[in-house]
Design a protein around this motif. Structure first.
Motif, PDB file in Angstrom:
ATOM      1  N   PHE A 317       0.826  -1.200   0.000  1.00  0.00           N
ATOM      2  CA  PHE A 317       0.000   0.000   0.000  1.00  0.00           C
ATOM      3  C   PHE A 317       0.865   1.257   0.000  1.00  0.00           C
ATOM      4  O   PHE A 317       0.548   2.234  -0.682  1.00  0.00           O
ATOM      5  CB  PHE A 317      -0.925  -0.003   1.224  1.00  0.00           C
ATOM      6  N   LEU A 318       1.956   1.246   0.760  1.00  0.00           N
ATOM      7  CA  LEU A 318       2.835   2.412   0.784  1.00  0.00           C
ATOM      8  C   LEU A 318       3.444   2.662  -0.582  1.00  0.00           C
ATOM      9  O   LEU A 318       3.642   3.819  -0.977  1.00  0.00           O
ATOM     10  CB  LEU A 318       3.929   2.212   1.831  1.00  0.00           C
ATOM     11  N   SER A 319       3.763   1.595  -1.316  1.00  0.00           N
ATOM     12  CA  SER A 319       4.338   1.778  -2.650  1.00  0.00           C
ATOM     13  C   SER A 319       3.360   2.478  -3.584  1.00  0.00           C
ATOM     14  O   SER A 319       3.781   3.174  -4.518  1.00  0.00           O
ATOM     15  CB  SER A 319       4.751   0.423  -3.230  1.00  0.00           C
ATOM     16  N   ASP A 320       2.044   2.310  -3.345  1.00  0.00           N
ATOM     17  CA  ASP A 320       1.060   3.054  -4.137  1.00  0.00           C
ATOM     18  C   ASP A 320       1.204   4.550  -3.903  1.00  0.00           C
ATOM     19  O   ASP A 320       1.148   5.354  -4.841  1.00  0.00           O
ATOM     20  CB  ASP A 320      -0.354   2.602  -3.786  1.00  0.00           C
ATOM     21  N   TYR A 321       1.369   4.936  -2.635  1.00  0.00           N
ATOM     22  CA  TYR A 321       1.601   6.350  -2.320  1.00  0.00           C
ATOM     23  C   TYR A 321       2.881   6.850  -2.993  1.00  0.00           C
ATOM     24  O   TYR A 321       2.916   7.952  -3.563  1.00  0.00           O
ATOM     25  CB  TYR A 321       1.724   6.541  -0.808  1.00  0.00           C
ATOM     26  N   ASP A 381       1.210   9.428   7.516  1.00  0.00           N
ATOM     27  CA  ASP A 381       0.210   8.896   8.452  1.00  0.00           C
ATOM     28  C   ASP A 381       0.108   7.384   8.323  1.00  0.00           C
ATOM     29  O   ASP A 381      -0.007   6.664   9.326  1.00  0.00           O
ATOM     30  CB  ASP A 381      -1.149   9.542   8.185  1.00  0.00           C
ATOM     31  N   TYR A 382       0.139   6.885   7.094  1.00  0.00           N
ATOM     32  CA  TYR A 382       0.031   5.443   6.886  1.00  0.00           C
ATOM     33  C   TYR A 382       1.256   4.722   7.445  1.00  0.00           C
ATOM     34  O   TYR A 382       1.125   3.669   8.086  1.00  0.00           O
ATOM     35  CB  TYR A 382      -0.122   5.144   5.393  1.00  0.00           C
ATOM     36  N   THR A 383       2.431   5.288   7.223  1.00  0.00           N
ATOM     37  CA  THR A 383       3.658   4.678   7.740  1.00  0.00           C
ATOM     38  C   THR A 383       3.640   4.630   9.255  1.00  0.00           C
ATOM     39  O   THR A 383       4.029   3.625   9.866  1.00  0.00           O
ATOM     40  CB  THR A 383       4.881   5.470   7.250  1.00  0.00           C
ATOM     41  N   LYS A 384       3.184   5.697   9.875  1.00  0.00           N
ATOM     42  CA  LYS A 384       3.145   5.759  11.343  1.00  0.00           C
ATOM     43  C   LYS A 384       2.211   4.707  11.916  1.00  0.00           C
ATOM     44  O   LYS A 384       2.484   4.124  12.969  1.00  0.00           O
ATOM     45  CB  LYS A 384       2.703   7.160  11.779  1.00  0.00           C
ATOM     46  N   ASP A 385       1.103   4.440  11.236  1.00  0.00           N
ATOM     47  CA  ASP A 385       0.097   3.507  11.753  1.00  0.00           C
ATOM     48  C   ASP A 385       0.407   2.045  11.439  1.00  0.00           C
ATOM     49  O   ASP A 385      -0.012   1.159  12.185  1.00  0.00           O
ATOM     50  CB  ASP A 385      -1.283   3.859  11.184  1.00  0.00           C
TER      51      ASP A 385
END
Length: 448
Positions: A317-321, A381-385
């Protein structure tokens, strides 16, 4: 004979003088905007090239059990990520409790080389040829075969044995209790308190006395991991250095739980401010910089510390960002270049439509730059969570100069776009400062 000058012409020039002054002010202002757009384009190139957008600080150090390192700081941009850590290594004769993974290689290059060398050794070939006894338990021969197939890269055979191990060993009710940790914050254990750990039986049967490099030390090896490795494994070359990787590839969790199913973590003392050594540990600074993989695969993600199914999904999911940021950064660069060209073209052709076109392009560039910034904030925010390894608990986040340069680019495009649109009104007839501008803004009738 001297010809009289027409009073009507003089009067028209006098009437247009304020219009001409306003027109010249407009041209100077738009020229300034055009020059500012060139500067903004250069600033945007600098911004997307730097790896100082996100800066995460770990203060005096945050211990990451999966990598056995203290996280100190990291900085990253749209294409590159740098991470500063300190590796604590227990001294050879130090009386400390160690994690079994501290014996293993951490560099993927060293792991690959070790597996390649191991696959050609005689004992591995012998293990791969052992006959299996027909039984419902996972025998010593099965453990040897599973390790041999893993070391030789025989993926299909290894998967067969791993599935059998999971069914016969890992799926039992007793062993399942070792995996299902509660959501309670992990409990740090002082590895220097050797006598206390032994007396309190903190790690239970997971605490093993192992001879490694001719030295007897206490290592914490999860009970299920002990059932996956063959007897006398410390006597074979390279097996010790590959044990953590082997256990990880079987999907055995590296942590140990207490009776309340809370994770226990061996946390070395914080590194000294000036680095170096203490009586029990040496602290080695380490910096790792790499370009971000836009299209990660499962093999790449397996090299990340703390790899599991949840981490793999999180990285996908992070790679999508990341891909969205990179794509819109390039789009912004292209649109800004186009806007700069049209900005200067308005001085060659004063027709109102070119000013409106330039203004519209500037606003589109501002919009795409804003997308880059907003997606960046969402990825943080996604990385932190979801990705504790990249953003550990207790770390502090600040924004680097790359973010501020990006905000400057956004504001500059908004301002220049509005200026070009504001001064793009038609100037026909008496409203024009001169006949050239009046003719340029007249309707164009296109015939055959």
């Amino acid at each position: 004979m001297k010809r009289d000058v027409s009073t009507s012409t003089i009067g028209r020039d006098e009437a247009r003088r304020p219009l001409m002054e306003a027109y010249m002010f407009q041209r100077r202002l738009l020229l300034g905007c055009s020059m500012l757009m060139v500067i903004s384009l250069i600033i945007w190139i600098v911004a997307i090239s730097t790896d100082h957008w996100i800066i995460i600080s770990g203060g005096t150090g945050i211990f990451i059990p999966e990598s056995r390192r203290f996280f100190m700081s990291s900085h990253s941009g749209l294409w590159r990520h740098c991470r500063n850590t300190i590796v604590p290594n227990a001294l050879t004769n130090a009386q400390v409790v160690r994690n079994f993974s501290s014996m293993s290689y951490t560099s993927q290059t060293n792991i690959n080389d070790a597996k390649r060398n191991l696959s050609h050794m005689d004992f591995v070939k012998h293990f791969a040829e052992e006959k299996l006894n027909e039984t419902d338990s996972f025998t010593e021969s099965a453990r040897r075969r599973m390790f041999a197939h893993w070391a030789r890269g025989e993926e299909e055979d290894f998967q067969t044995f791993r599935n059998a191990f999971r069914k016969l060993v890992m799926s039992t009710e007793e062993n399942q209790r070792q995996f299902n940790a509660t959501a309670i914050k992990p409990i740090p254990i002082d590895p220097l308190d050797v006598n206390g750990i032994i007396a309190r039986k903190t790690f239970g049967s997971a605490l093993q006395r192992v001879k490694y490099n001719n030295t007897w030390s206490y290592y914490v090896i999860p009970e299920v991991a002990q059932e996956a490795i063959f007897s006398n494994w410390t006597n074979y070359p390279l097996v010790v250095r590959l044990l953590a990787t082997y256990i990880r590839d079987i999907n055995i969790p590296a942590f140990v739980l207490n009776d309340e199913r809370v994770i226990l973590i061996l946390v070395p003392p914080l590194p000294p401010k000036r680095g170096g050594h203490t009586a029990f540990y040496s602290y080695i600074p380490n910096q790792r910089c790499k370009y971000i993989d836009m299209f990660p695969n499962s093999n790449t993600l397996r090299n990340e510390p703390g790899f599991d199914d949840e981490v793999m999904v999180g990285w996908y999911f992070l790679s999508d960002y990341i891909r969205t940021q990179a794509s819109f950064a390039c789009i912004t660069l292209f649109v800004m270049s186009l806007g700069a060209v049209f900005s200067f073209y308005t001085f060659m052709n004063p027709r109102y439509m070119f000013k409106r076109l330039a203004g519209g392009i500037h606003l589109v560039a501002a919009s795409t730059a804003l997308v880059v910034i907003q997606v960046l904030f969402s990825s943080i925010d996604y990385t932190k969570d979801h990705l504790f390894y990249a953003y550990p608990d207790g770390a502090e986040l600040t924004y680097g100069y790359g973010v501020y340069l990006a905000w400057f680019t956004f504001v500059d495009n908004i301002f220049c776009g509005l200026m070009f649109l504001w001064y793009s009104g038609k100037k026909k007839g008496a409203k024009a400062p001169n006949d050239e501008v009046a003719m340029a803004d007249e309707p164009t009738i296109m015939g055959r």
